[in-house]
Design a protein around this motif. Structure first.
Motif, short mmCIF file in Angstrom:
data_model
loop_
_atom_site.label_atom_id
_atom_site.label_comp_id
_atom_site.label_asym_id
_atom_site.label_seq_id
_atom_site.Cartn_x
_atom_site.Cartn_y
_atom_site.Cartn_z
N THR A 1 13.51 19.66 -57.96
CA THR A 1 14.85 20.34 -58.09
C THR A 1 14.87 21.68 -57.76
O THR A 1 15.77 22.21 -57.33
CB THR A 1 15.39 19.78 -59.46
N ASN A 2 14.10 22.30 -58.82
CA ASN A 2 14.06 23.82 -58.74
C ASN A 2 13.51 24.16 -57.26
O ASN A 2 14.00 25.47 -56.64
CB ASN A 2 12.83 24.35 -59.74
N ALA A 3 12.50 23.43 -56.64
CA ALA A 3 11.96 24.07 -55.37
C ALA A 3 13.14 23.88 -54.17
O ALA A 3 13.39 24.96 -53.59
CB ALA A 3 11.08 23.18 -54.84
N PHE A 4 13.88 22.83 -54.41
CA PHE A 4 15.01 22.59 -53.34
C PHE A 4 16.21 23.55 -53.62
O PHE A 4 16.51 24.32 -52.66
CB PHE A 4 15.74 21.21 -53.51
N TYR A 5 16.42 23.78 -54.97
CA TYR A 5 17.36 24.87 -55.32
C TYR A 5 17.06 26.04 -54.76
O TYR A 5 17.90 26.96 -54.31
CB TYR A 5 17.66 24.88 -56.97
N LEU A 6 15.88 26.70 -55.00
CA LEU A 6 15.32 28.04 -54.63
C LEU A 6 15.46 28.18 -53.29
O LEU A 6 15.62 29.01 -52.54
CB LEU A 6 13.93 28.25 -55.16
N ASN A 7 15.02 26.86 -52.48
CA ASN A 7 14.96 26.91 -51.11
C ASN A 7 16.38 27.09 -50.45
O ASN A 7 16.78 27.81 -49.54
CB ASN A 7 14.31 25.74 -50.40
N MET A 8 17.26 26.42 -51.13
CA MET A 8 18.85 26.74 -50.73
C MET A 8 19.25 28.19 -50.96
O MET A 8 20.04 28.74 -50.34
CB MET A 8 19.77 25.66 -51.42
N ILE A 9 18.80 28.72 -52.22
CA ILE A 9 19.32 30.11 -52.45
C ILE A 9 18.70 30.96 -51.34
O ILE A 9 19.40 31.87 -51.12
CB ILE A 9 18.78 30.22 -53.89
N GLY A 10 17.56 30.70 -51.12
CA GLY A 10 16.83 31.66 -50.15
C GLY A 10 17.55 31.40 -48.87
O GLY A 10 17.64 32.75 -47.96
N ASN A 11 17.91 30.29 -48.47
CA ASN A 11 18.74 30.30 -47.11
C ASN A 11 20.15 31.02 -47.11
O ASN A 11 20.26 31.82 -46.09
CB ASN A 11 18.81 28.84 -46.70
N GLU A 12 20.53 31.04 -48.26
CA GLU A 12 22.13 31.72 -48.27
C GLU A 12 22.02 32.97 -48.45
O GLU A 12 22.93 33.70 -48.24
CB GLU A 12 22.83 31.07 -49.46
N MET A 13 20.70 33.39 -48.53
CA MET A 13 20.42 35.19 -48.74
C MET A 13 20.54 35.84 -47.38
O MET A 13 20.70 37.11 -47.34
CB MET A 13 19.25 35.78 -49.52
N PHE A 14 20.37 35.25 -46.21
CA PHE A 14 20.23 35.64 -44.64
C PHE A 14 21.35 35.00 -44.14
O PHE A 14 21.72 33.96 -44.06
CB PHE A 14 19.06 35.50 -44.33
N LEU A 15 21.87 35.99 -43.04
CA LEU A 15 22.97 35.60 -42.21
C LEU A 15 22.47 34.37 -41.08
O LEU A 15 23.25 33.59 -40.90
CB LEU A 15 23.37 36.74 -41.31
#
Length: 596
Positions: free
Chosen positions: A53-67
């Motif tokens: 869950t944490n890995a998926f959540y951090l991956n999604m957060i990482g995606n949303e940080m860039f255009l």
């Protein structure tokens, strides 16, 4: 204490659990421990689920940080805001009409005012759409007959949002309530001291602003809405506390009213009921708000232009970003024209769902781009030219691999060619790579084992019937030369570089073809033979230039004569002012079934 030897980089649940087991098995406390048949397995599931869950959540957060990788619209809009880019809102379709008002005998007057917001209705299918004027229009007449010509009307009704400025509320924001706003129609009035009405204008930069400038800024907000931002008292005038802000704007239906061409007044105009609406240009230009892919593409490019047009890409980016009805656009300097025309930039625009560039759009685009061009440069809008590709393909498929019929395989191939056209072509300055097209056909369906495809370039000429005319047709590419000279009468199967669609010449069904010696002849086909009728022009195999002289036809197939050319290296490319595409009518498929 954390142990760096644990590898928990996977996003797969079972892989994570296996990695945890591998780590625990390496510890002396768990030697020969049964991880599958004990309560430890339950604990491992919990740890794995938490890690997953944490890995998926951090991956999604990482995606949303860039255009480039953000998926949420609010995230993409936020990144675009950093580049000072305002995503395009809904755009109202607009039409050009003539409005004629004829007062009755007892209604004589010398002037009529058509007010802003005067409404007209058009119907498309089962849907009614309201079109309105965007300004007051005064018409003066001395004969009691009033005609307002070339009036631009816009789809959508005007609505108002009202705000009260309260500086004690430090988190107050002025969010426009309707997400279907056409932001080009937004006007702002500020009422101060209960009676003073100030008109504020929208601006996109800080140039020439001071504390007296009555301007406002517009920026994207959350949930597909927009936010009004006032100046801070240094760059832009700051409204007084307690002032009332009234925002007026048009609510749009997007692309649905496009094509509307019959209008009627919704009521009296200036008290007159005898109103006739004549359509000059049907409705076009309506569109929904900008897509995420478009924002990702336009935002960084708009940032590089800095609201000025200097390079070719600047012209193209500014027009694409601000006018949603534009399909493709190409700009090039006058030094590249033939003959060169220095001090000019030529701009070709192809509109969605339109056959040509209306004069009204040409004026709007020129006024927009002229303000952003160097003073010494004159932007010239020209019609694009079109080149097409004829695709003849024999597609073999293995019937041992599929129960599909040849007609089904043909459908897959047609769909694949259409996708190829959308992905690689249908634009200016494009290459049709033969190898890519052949590969796309092979991958249309797993049962296809190969294809034998021939590609020809097509340009069209539109002759006036029963009129002698000259035509210059320039393919702007080297043409095939490995053919032999042909006699005046030869088999129809002989190879040619230049051919054409049929037309009627001197009461005979004829066509054009070259003879291998750079001559273009009119020929007539009969009994598998082609017979010479008349020399009509020449072709330069190296440049692709075809000259046709004194052609007089009495009938053609369709609305044009198609001129086909065989490229020298199988690839076809279009120039800066030419759109290259493949039309369904120019695709011929033969699908034989084989067994392997």
């Amino acid at each position: 204490m954390a142990n760096s030897s644990i590898n928990l980089t996977s996003l797969d649940f079972e892989t994570l659990k296996s990695q945890l087991k591998t780590y625990l098995k390496a510890q002396k406390q768990f030697v020969d421990y049964d991880f599958e048949g004990s309560n430890m397995s339950v604990l491992l599931d919990i740890l794995t689920y938490n890690s997953y869950t944490n890995a998926f959540y951090l991956n999604m957060i990482g995606n949303e940080m860039f255009l480039d990788t953000a998926q949420l619209r609010d995230s993409v809009i936020s990144h675009a805001k950093d580049l000072n880019y305002i995503p395009r809102s809904f755009r109202s379709a607009s039409a050009i009409v003539d409005i004629t008002i004829t007062p009755t005998a007892g209604e004589a007057c010398t002037a009529v005012v058509i007010p802003k917001g005067a409404s007209f209705t058009s119907r498309i299918g089962s849907n009614n759409f309201t079109f309105t004027t965007d300004q007051n229009i005064s018409v003066i007449s001395s004969n009691n007959y009033f005609k307002a010509s070339n009036v631009q009307i816009f789809e959508g009704s005007y609505i108002f949002d009202r705000y009260v400025i309260n500086y004690a509320n430090t988190v107050q924001r002025f969010i426009i309530s309707n997400e279907n706003i056409d932001t080009t129609s937004l006007t702002l009035s500020v009422i101060e001291d209960t009676s003073t009405v100030l008109s504020y204008k929208k601006t996109e930069n800080l140039f020439d602003l001071d504390y007296t400038s009555k301007v406002f800024f517009l920026q994207a907000s959350t949930a597909n809405k927009y936010e009004i931002v006032f100046g801070d008292g240094v760059s832009g005038r700051k409204p007084k506390d307690g002032a009332i802000v009234i925002a007026e704007y048009r609510m749009s239906s997007g692309e649905f009213p496009n094509g509307a061409n019959t209008f009627k007044s919704d009521g009296e105009l200036n008290g007159f009921s005898n109103v006739i609406i004549t359509t000059v240009e049907k409705a076009s230009g309506g569109s929904p708000y900008e897509s995420l892919n478009s924002v990702r593409f336009n935002a960084p490019r708009k940032f590089t232009t800095q609201e000025r047009a200097v390079t070719e890409e600047d012209y193209e980016t500014l027009l694409k970003a601000n006018f949603s009805e534009i399909n493709v656009v190409s700009a090039y300097g006058g030094d590249q024209a033939n003959p060169p025309q220095y001090g000019k930039v030529f701009i070709c625009v192809d509109l969605k769902n339109a056959d040509a560039l209306p004069e009204s759009k040409r004026i709007i685009y020129r006024d927009f781009i002229k303000k952003r061009s160097p003073l010494s440069i004159d932007p010239i809008f020209i019609e694009p030219e079109y080149m097409y590709a004829k695709v003849d393909s024999i597609v073999k498929y293995n019937i041992n691999l599929t129960p599909l019929k040849p007609a089904d395989i043909k459908t897959f191939v047609l769909s694949s060619i259409a996708n190829f056209n959308d992905t690689y072509l249908n634009d200016f300055k494009k290459y049709l790579r033969y190898s890519q097209l052949s590969t796309a056909i092979d991958f249309s369906h797993p049962s296809i084992v190969g294809n034998d495809t021939n590609v020809l370039a097509i340009l069209k000429i539109i002759p006036r019937l029963e009129t002698i005319q000259n035509f210059n047709v320039n393919f702007n590419m080297p043409l095939y030369t490995a053919i032999s000279s042909l006699p005046t009468s030869h088999f129809a199967s002989e190879d040619h570089v230049i051919t054409s669609s049929p037309f009627v010449y001197q009461n005979q069904t004829c066509s054009l073809e070259d003879d291998g010696n750079e001559n273009i002849n009119i020929i007539v086909a009969k009994d598998n033979y082609h017979s010479f009728v008349k020399k009509i022009g020449t072709v330069n195999y190296d440049s692709g230039f075809v000259q046709i002289n004194n052609l007089k036809v009495s009938e053609i197939t369709g609305n044009a004569i198609k001129i086909y050319a065989k490229p020298r290296n199988k690839d076809i490319f279009s120039q800066k002012n030419v759109i290259l595409s493949i039309l369904p009518e120019d695709i011929t498929l033969t699908v034989p079934a084989i067994r392997e």
